[in-house]
Design a protein around this motif. Sequence first.
Motif, PDB file in Angstrom:
ATOM      1  N   ILE A 358      48.070 -27.419   5.820  1.00 13.62           N
ATOM      2  CA  ILE A 358      48.687 -28.725   5.628  1.00 13.62           C
ATOM      3  C   ILE A 358      49.519 -29.002   6.868  1.00 13.62           C
ATOM      4  CG2 ILE A 358      50.097 -30.181   4.133  1.00 13.62           C
ATOM      5  CD1 ILE A 358      47.582 -28.948   2.798  1.00 13.62           C
ATOM      6  N   HIS A 359      49.183 -30.066   7.562  1.00 13.69           N
ATOM      7  CA  HIS A 359      49.804 -30.374   8.848  1.00 13.69           C
ATOM      8  C   HIS A 359      50.662 -31.625   8.685  1.00 13.69           C
ATOM      9  CE1 HIS A 359      49.163 -30.990  13.482  1.00 13.69           C
ATOM     10  NE2 HIS A 359      50.430 -30.901  13.135  1.00 13.69           N
ATOM     11  N   LEU A 360      51.976 -31.433   8.634  1.00 13.30           N
ATOM     12  CA  LEU A 360      52.905 -32.551   8.523  1.00 13.30           C
ATOM     13  C   LEU A 360      53.095 -33.171   9.899  1.00 13.30           C
ATOM     14  CD1 LEU A 360      54.923 -34.112   6.659  1.00 13.30           C
ATOM     15  CD2 LEU A 360      56.677 -32.533   7.491  1.00 13.30           C
ATOM     16  N   VAL A 361      52.697 -34.415  10.045  1.00 15.95           N
ATOM     17  CA  VAL A 361      52.763 -35.101  11.330  1.00 15.95           C
ATOM     18  C   VAL A 361      53.875 -36.142  11.264  1.00 15.95           C
ATOM     19  CG1 VAL A 361      51.511 -36.489  13.013  1.00 15.95           C
ATOM     20  CG2 VAL A 361      50.300 -34.734  11.693  1.00 15.95           C
ATOM     21  N   ALA A 362      54.936 -35.914  12.004  1.00 11.81           N
ATOM     22  CA  ALA A 362      56.048 -36.858  12.067  1.00 11.81           C
ATOM     23  C   ALA A 362      55.824 -37.849  13.201  1.00 11.81           C
ATOM     24  CB  ALA A 362      57.365 -36.107  12.258  1.00 11.81           C
ATOM     25  N   ASP A 363      56.573 -38.960  13.172  1.00 11.67           N
ATOM     26  CA  ASP A 363      56.349 -40.004  14.160  1.00 11.67           C
ATOM     27  C   ASP A 363      56.826 -39.618  15.555  1.00 11.67           C
ATOM     28  OD1 ASP A 363      59.048 -40.066  13.691  1.00 11.67           O
ATOM     29  OD2 ASP A 363      59.158 -42.182  13.135  1.00 11.67           O
ATOM     30  N   ASP A 364      57.618 -38.557  15.679  1.00 10.78           N
ATOM     31  CA  ASP A 364      58.127 -38.158  16.986  1.00 10.78           C
ATOM     32  C   ASP A 364      57.496 -36.857  17.489  1.00 10.78           C
ATOM     33  OD1 ASP A 364      59.353 -36.613  15.033  1.00 10.78           O
ATOM     34  OD2 ASP A 364      61.208 -36.377  16.160  1.00 10.78           O
ATOM     35  N   VAL A 365      56.377 -36.458  16.871  1.00 12.00           N
ATOM     36  CA  VAL A 365      55.726 -35.205  17.252  1.00 12.00           C
ATOM     37  C   VAL A 365      54.485 -35.511  18.084  1.00 12.00           C
ATOM     38  CG1 VAL A 365      54.502 -33.182  16.403  1.00 12.00           C
ATOM     39  CG2 VAL A 365      56.590 -33.933  15.272  1.00 12.00           C
ATOM     40  N   VAL A 385      49.128 -34.887   6.900  1.00 10.67           N
ATOM     41  CA  VAL A 385      49.922 -35.738   6.030  1.00 10.67           C
ATOM     42  C   VAL A 385      51.023 -36.366   6.861  1.00 10.67           C
ATOM     43  CG1 VAL A 385      49.416 -34.536   3.880  1.00 10.67           C
ATOM     44  CG2 VAL A 385      51.281 -33.713   5.316  1.00 10.67           C
ATOM     45  N   ARG A 386      51.355 -37.608   6.559  1.00  8.35           N
ATOM     46  CA  ARG A 386      52.342 -38.359   7.326  1.00  8.35           C
ATOM     47  C   ARG A 386      53.616 -38.519   6.509  1.00  8.35           C
ATOM     48  NH1 ARG A 386      50.099 -39.266  12.613  1.00  8.35           N
ATOM     49  NH2 ARG A 386      47.909 -38.720  12.274  1.00  8.35           N
ATOM     50  N   ALA A 387      54.712 -38.070   7.063  1.00  6.24           N
ATOM     51  CA  ALA A 387      56.006 -38.218   6.401  1.00  6.24           C
ATOM     52  C   ALA A 387      57.088 -37.822   7.381  1.00  6.24           C
ATOM     53  CB  ALA A 387      56.092 -37.349   5.151  1.00  6.24           C
ATOM     54  N   ASN A 388      58.298 -38.298   7.133  1.00  7.91           N
ATOM     55  CA  ASN A 388      59.454 -37.803   7.863  1.00  7.91           C
ATOM     56  C   ASN A 388      60.138 -36.774   6.995  1.00  7.91           C
ATOM     57  OD1 ASN A 388      62.480 -37.799   8.586  1.00  7.91           O
ATOM     58  ND2 ASN A 388      61.502 -38.765  10.354  1.00  7.91           N
TER      59      ASN A 388
END
Length: 426
Positions: A358-365, A385-388
């Motif tokens: 599960i790869h959490l991708v933040a907007d600043d990564v 998955v997209r989340a802060n």
Amino acid sequence: MTRKRLPSALRASAYQKQWFAGLQKAAAEGQPIALVNADAPQEILRAMDIPYVVNQWWASVVSAKRMADRSLDALRERGFPDYSRQYDAVAFGAAQLPPEEAPWGGLPTPDFVIAETSGDSARKVFDLWAETGRTEFFAFERTSAVTVPSQWWELVPHHWEEAFGPARLDLMTAENWELVELLERRAGRKFELERLASVMDLVNEQAEWNRRTRDLLAATRPAPIGVHDIINSVMIPQWHRGTEWARDAARTLYHEVRDAVDRGDAVCPGEKARLMWIGRGLWFDMDIYSRFEREFGAVFVWSMYLALAADGYVRYGEDPMRTLAARFVGMTDQLYTPGWAEGWYVKEALNHGVDGVIHLVADDVPGAHFTTEALEAAGIPVLEVRANNADPRSTDPAAFSAAIGDFLAARVTPQDRVEHEERIQS
């Protein structure tokens, strides 16, 4: 699903609360304190006996205490955006709350804020602290890698000059000395290079214990301890790097894990799948890491916190200040920069025998796609998955869990797909 917490996690949490109360008292008595980002060299503060709070830790506390929404509201009420760089900004938002409303009585106003300038938005977040009039912001430059060393995790403990290059190390070493000059002038504390060398030795000892723990967990089937159970045991001592307490806490954690392995403990006795969580901790929903054990027999066995504590901090060298620069100058490279990061994640995934990511991708990564692509090429299925991670408004918890469940059923444990679909329909 509830489980007994690790003794080391309970001790670390108790220690942190006691320590934070002491920091509040010190600030009330007029002693200087600092707020420091995780990507800045905290060891200098440790060597000068200046108490500091790590910005990311405080954001995690605010989020875990369900106060991130209110803190971000406070930013918006002052005319600042509440939808950008939340992980950096939550601490400043929380500082606008009344002490009786803020977690643990609130963070005292820092005398110093220290962070790397990772972009215009991040710079503006930390500039806000300096507008209070009491706080001084010291900004480190963000430098870029121009070469990609093969298997950096094997190179950086001793051959970091080769890994990062002299130009980047020259700049950060000079900036380290500039920070010392500022702290000596403003805090009235004397910096001693010999004390920094002692701090660095303790940090290396701590990292070596973390490496033993990481390697033991990677080799053990089924998983004796899951990610949810180990994060506090690893991360609180990380923010106290350079102390005997932190070194001893890392050693204790290893022996707890060793004992669990010897007893044959299992997070999920019927373990069917081993999962990897790439990205920052989802602080407002830490139960996410144990939610899929009962339904899918799926256990999260990896997070970046223990892995980075094992590979990312250990540095040996004759010059403590330059060696310290080598610890921090490439931190972003190790976690996010294409050419550097993806090889490490693949190495860790293979060593831990994970069945899915599960790869959490933040907007600043930056560079998340390259990591996902490399893992898929290695035969490991990935769900982005997209989340802060500090902002609960950034995701729908039910949809978030459902997406992971669907991914597990479809790509990781397909034998459970029919049963999973039946549960959804009912």
